[in-house]
Design a protein around this motif. Structure first.
Motif, PDB file in Angstrom:
ATOM      1  N   ASP A  65     -13.884 120.597 -94.216  1.00 54.78           N
ATOM      2  CA  ASP A  65     -15.082 120.011 -94.826  1.00 54.78           C
ATOM      3  C   ASP A  65     -15.695 118.956 -93.916  1.00 54.78           C
ATOM      4  O   ASP A  65     -16.920 118.884 -93.771  1.00 54.78           O
ATOM      5  CB  ASP A  65     -14.756 119.390 -96.189  1.00 54.78           C
ATOM      6  N   GLU A  66     -14.845 118.141 -93.300  1.00 53.01           N
ATOM      7  CA  GLU A  66     -15.341 117.103 -92.391  1.00 53.01           C
ATOM      8  C   GLU A  66     -16.044 117.723 -91.187  1.00 53.01           C
ATOM      9  O   GLU A  66     -17.117 117.290 -90.780  1.00 53.01           O
ATOM     10  CB  GLU A  66     -14.184 116.204 -91.938  1.00 53.01           C
ATOM     11  N   VAL A  67     -15.444 118.753 -90.615  1.00 48.46           N
ATOM     12  CA  VAL A  67     -16.069 119.441 -89.475  1.00 48.46           C
ATOM     13  C   VAL A  67     -17.408 120.044 -89.897  1.00 48.46           C
ATOM     14  O   VAL A  67     -18.414 119.911 -89.189  1.00 48.46           O
ATOM     15  CB  VAL A  67     -15.132 120.525 -88.887  1.00 48.46           C
ATOM     16  N   ASN A  68     -17.432 120.681 -91.060  1.00 56.54           N
ATOM     17  CA  ASN A  68     -18.685 121.276 -91.545  1.00 56.54           C
ATOM     18  C   ASN A  68     -19.757 120.218 -91.776  1.00 56.54           C
ATOM     19  O   ASN A  68     -20.938 120.442 -91.473  1.00 56.54           O
ATOM     20  CB  ASN A  68     -18.435 122.071 -92.827  1.00 56.54           C
ATOM     21  N   ARG A  69     -19.369 119.053 -92.302  1.00 57.22           N
ATOM     22  CA  ARG A  69     -20.340 117.967 -92.494  1.00 57.22           C
ATOM     23  C   ARG A  69     -20.904 117.492 -91.161  1.00 57.22           C
ATOM     24  O   ARG A  69     -22.102 117.264 -91.021  1.00 57.22           O
ATOM     25  CB  ARG A  69     -19.690 116.793 -93.237  1.00 57.22           C
ATOM     26  N   LYS A  70     -20.008 117.370 -90.181  1.00 60.06           N
ATOM     27  CA  LYS A  70     -20.464 116.921 -88.862  1.00 60.06           C
ATOM     28  C   LYS A  70     -21.400 117.949 -88.228  1.00 60.06           C
ATOM     29  O   LYS A  70     -22.426 117.598 -87.653  1.00 60.06           O
ATOM     30  CB  LYS A  70     -19.275 116.622 -87.963  1.00 60.06           C
ATOM     31  N   ILE A  71     -21.045 119.218 -88.349  1.00 58.37           N
ATOM     32  CA  ILE A  71     -21.904 120.276 -87.792  1.00 58.37           C
ATOM     33  C   ILE A  71     -23.265 120.253 -88.477  1.00 58.37           C
ATOM     34  O   ILE A  71     -24.304 120.342 -87.809  1.00 58.37           O
ATOM     35  CB  ILE A  71     -21.228 121.656 -87.916  1.00 58.37           C
ATOM     36  N   SER A  72     -23.289 120.115 -89.786  1.00 55.62           N
ATOM     37  CA  SER A  72     -24.559 120.060 -90.519  1.00 55.62           C
ATOM     38  C   SER A  72     -25.406 118.875 -90.072  1.00 55.62           C
ATOM     39  O   SER A  72     -26.615 119.000 -89.891  1.00 55.62           O
ATOM     40  CB  SER A  72     -24.306 119.966 -92.022  1.00 55.62           C
TER      41      SER A  72
END
Length: 72
Positions: free
Chosen positions: A6-13
């Motif tokens: 989730d953290e990686v996805n938030r950063k990518i977004s």
């Protein structure tokens, strides 16, 4: 693992919003670099806390030895 994903996805977004033309490889690279920098910062903080803890433990030991010497 889910929290990390989730953290990686938030950063990518967040990077996608700031840099709309970048490809996924670049976005993943930015996210990985960001996570790594945060990890290194936390490691530095942990080392500093460990140094402080050691110093305080030595100081406490000195006080206890002094109390022991004075009580005799």
């Amino acid at each position: 693992i889910r929290k990390a994903a989730d953290e990686v996805n938030r950063k990518i977004s967040a990077y996608q919003d700031r840099m709309p033309g970048k490809g996924m490889v670049e976005l993943l690279s930015f996210a990985a670099l960001n996570v790594c920098m945060a990890n290194l910062s936390l490691q530095d903080q942990l080392k500093e806390i460990a140094r402080e803890e050691k110093s305080l433990a030595e100081e406490l030991e000195g006080y206890l030895e002094n109390i022991d010497k004075n009580s005799r």
